[in-house]
Design a protein around this motif. Structure first.
Motif, PDB file in Angstrom:
ATOM      1  N   ALA A   1      22.538 -11.824 -45.855  1.00 41.03           N
ATOM      2  CA  ALA A   1      22.557 -13.032 -45.031  1.00 41.03           C
ATOM      3  C   ALA A   1      21.156 -13.634 -44.927  1.00 41.03           C
ATOM      4  CB  ALA A   1      23.104 -12.702 -43.639  1.00 41.03           C
ATOM      5  N   GLN A   2      20.149 -12.787 -44.758  1.00 40.70           N
ATOM      6  CA  GLN A   2      18.771 -13.280 -44.644  1.00 40.70           C
ATOM      7  C   GLN A   2      18.311 -13.966 -45.921  1.00 40.70           C
ATOM      8  OE1 GLN A   2      16.993  -9.548 -43.542  1.00 40.70           O
ATOM      9  NE2 GLN A   2      16.999 -10.022 -41.356  1.00 40.70           N
ATOM     10  N   ARG A   3      18.607 -13.396 -47.063  1.00 40.27           N
ATOM     11  CA  ARG A   3      18.205 -14.009 -48.329  1.00 40.27           C
ATOM     12  C   ARG A   3      18.839 -15.387 -48.504  1.00 40.27           C
ATOM     13  NH1 ARG A   3      18.811  -8.722 -52.310  1.00 40.27           N
ATOM     14  NH2 ARG A   3      16.676  -7.913 -52.056  1.00 40.27           N
ATOM     15  N   ARG A   4      20.104 -15.493 -48.164  1.00 41.87           N
ATOM     16  CA  ARG A   4      20.793 -16.774 -48.307  1.00 41.87           C
ATOM     17  C   ARG A   4      20.201 -17.832 -47.378  1.00 41.87           C
ATOM     18  NH1 ARG A   4      24.559 -12.772 -49.310  1.00 41.87           N
ATOM     19  NH2 ARG A   4      25.989 -13.155 -51.059  1.00 41.87           N
TER      20      ARG A   4
ATOM     21  N   GLN B   1      30.386 -15.728 -42.831  1.00 43.93           N
ATOM     22  CA  GLN B   1      30.098 -17.091 -42.390  1.00 43.93           C
ATOM     23  C   GLN B   1      28.873 -17.640 -43.121  1.00 43.93           C
ATOM     24  OE1 GLN B   1      29.299 -17.303 -38.189  1.00 43.93           O
ATOM     25  NE2 GLN B   1      29.856 -19.462 -38.028  1.00 43.93           N
ATOM     26  N   VAL B   2      27.845 -16.798 -43.264  1.00 48.52           N
ATOM     27  CA  VAL B   2      26.632 -17.213 -43.970  1.00 48.52           C
ATOM     28  C   VAL B   2      26.936 -17.460 -45.454  1.00 48.52           C
ATOM     29  CG1 VAL B   2      24.332 -16.474 -44.723  1.00 48.52           C
ATOM     30  CG2 VAL B   2      25.059 -16.084 -42.357  1.00 48.52           C
ATOM     31  N   CYS B   3      27.774 -16.622 -46.051  1.00 45.92           N
ATOM     32  CA  CYS B   3      28.136 -16.802 -47.465  1.00 45.92           C
ATOM     33  C   CYS B   3      28.811 -18.154 -47.697  1.00 45.92           C
ATOM     34  CB  CYS B   3      29.062 -15.672 -47.918  1.00 45.92           C
ATOM     35  SG  CYS B   3      28.250 -14.076 -48.101  1.00 45.92           S
ATOM     36  N   VAL B   4      29.697 -18.528 -46.788  1.00 48.36           N
ATOM     37  CA  VAL B   4      30.387 -19.815 -46.904  1.00 48.36           C
ATOM     38  C   VAL B   4      29.389 -20.962 -46.776  1.00 48.36           C
ATOM     39  CG1 VAL B   4      32.056 -21.351 -45.792  1.00 48.36           C
ATOM     40  CG2 VAL B   4      32.595 -18.927 -46.101  1.00 48.36           C
ATOM     41  N   LEU B   5      28.467 -20.850 -45.828  1.00 47.22           N
ATOM     42  CA  LEU B   5      27.453 -21.889 -45.619  1.00 47.22           C
ATOM     43  C   LEU B   5      26.545 -22.009 -46.844  1.00 47.22           C
ATOM     44  CD1 LEU B   5      26.145 -23.908 -43.636  1.00 47.22           C
ATOM     45  CD2 LEU B   5      24.724 -22.017 -42.802  1.00 47.22           C
ATOM     46  N   PHE B   6      26.138 -20.883 -47.389  1.00 49.08           N
ATOM     47  CA  PHE B   6      25.277 -20.878 -48.568  1.00 49.08           C
ATOM     48  C   PHE B   6      25.983 -21.524 -49.762  1.00 49.08           C
ATOM     49  CE2 PHE B   6      23.571 -18.788 -52.409  1.00 49.08           C
ATOM     50  CZ  PHE B   6      22.221 -19.094 -52.267  1.00 49.08           C
ATOM     51  N   ALA B   7      27.261 -21.180 -49.943  1.00 50.95           N
ATOM     52  CA  ALA B   7      28.026 -21.751 -51.061  1.00 50.95           C
ATOM     53  C   ALA B   7      28.130 -23.272 -50.932  1.00 50.95           C
ATOM     54  CB  ALA B   7      29.418 -21.123 -51.105  1.00 50.95           C
ATOM     55  N   ARG B   8      28.188 -23.758 -49.715  1.00 49.29           N
ATOM     56  CA  ARG B   8      28.332 -25.200 -49.488  1.00 49.29           C
ATOM     57  C   ARG B   8      27.031 -25.972 -49.692  1.00 49.29           C
ATOM     58  NH1 ARG B   8      28.216 -28.208 -44.567  1.00 49.29           N
ATOM     59  NH2 ARG B   8      28.303 -26.313 -43.306  1.00 49.29           N
ATOM     60  N   LEU B   9      25.900 -25.334 -49.340  1.00 43.35           N
ATOM     61  CA  LEU B   9      24.629 -26.074 -49.333  1.00 43.35           C
ATOM     62  C   LEU B   9      23.664 -25.739 -50.472  1.00 43.35           C
ATOM     63  CD1 LEU B   9      23.751 -25.922 -45.509  1.00 43.35           C
ATOM     64  CD2 LEU B   9      24.870 -27.786 -46.752  1.00 43.35           C
TER      65      LEU B   9
END
Length: 232
Positions: free
Chosen positions: A126-129, A171-179
């Protein structure tokens, strides 16, 4: 009360317990004949590969109950493979049917996706993303809002936490994939990430983001935005 399966063999004898639906004598005759023809498939197979596969499933976030449910087997079968019966070591062999059932359980496509929402997982993925998104120009205020967090709590997670919940990780994975493919609007956020040498999203192979031993690409940083006259 434990009942033992009883069947009648083709020869008319009672088979208790049955060996592939045959009594012991008929089973041995068939085994010898099939072995001579090179067609014998042992009913028992090495438990080692099965145990290793189950350990992979557990490492990927699946619980033992979930694994047994996916395999369609009783939990006792897994206990025998992983720990063994009381006063015994883990099973050296398992039936082919049991082995096939456990080996058919696939690893989750995304790490930790099968874990319970409140289970704890390492925070490094999560931190890396999130750090990559900051480096790409997304402010901590914006990212915190997208995750439903106060900025202070977001900053703590970004810099200091060792674990996050599986729900937060997803949740962070989804946000990262979007942005990840979009440059953010904040030059100040980019400068913040640059000073800390946080890689940009494109410098990470998504398949290794959760691996503590992984490193980003050695490609040089490049900016995908035009410099602005004032900080955002």
């Amino acid at each position: 009360m434990v009942t033992t399966a009883v069947v009648v063999c083709g020869c008319g004898k009672t088979a208790t317990p049955p060996r592939r639906g045959m009594c012991k004598a008929c089973y041995e005759k068939r085994r010898i004949r099939q072995t001579a023809y090179g067609r014998w498939a042992p009913d028992r197979v090495d438990a080692g590969p099965v145990r290793a596969h189950v350990e992979e499933l557990i490492a990927a976030g699946m619980s033992r109950r979930q694994i047994c449910a996916a395999a369609g087997l009783d939990r006792k079968a897994l206990v025998v493979i992983m720990r063994g019966k009381p006063s015994r070591e883990p099973a050296a062999f398992v039936t082919r049917a049991t082995a096939d059932a456990f080996m058919a359980v696939l690893l989750p496509a995304v790490r930790y996706e099968a874990m319970a929402p409140h289970a704890l997982v390492p925070a490094i993925g999560a931190q890396r993303r999130l750090r990559a998104l900051v480096s790409a120009g997304w402010t901590m205020t914006f990212l915190a809002g997208e995750l439903g967090l106060a900025v202070k709590n977001f900053s703590t997670m970004l810099h200091h936490q060792e674990q996050v919940t599986a729900r937060r990780h997803r949740q962070v994975c989804v946000l990262f994939a979007r942005l990840q493919m979009q440059p953010g609007p904040s030059r100040r956020a980019r400068d913040y990430g640059r000073k800390r040498r946080w890689p940009l999203p494109f410098q990470w192979d998504e398949g290794v983001l959760d691996d503590p031993a992984a490193a980003p690409s050695s490609k040089a940083r490049r900016e995908s935005y035009k410099p602005r006259s004032s900080a955002a």
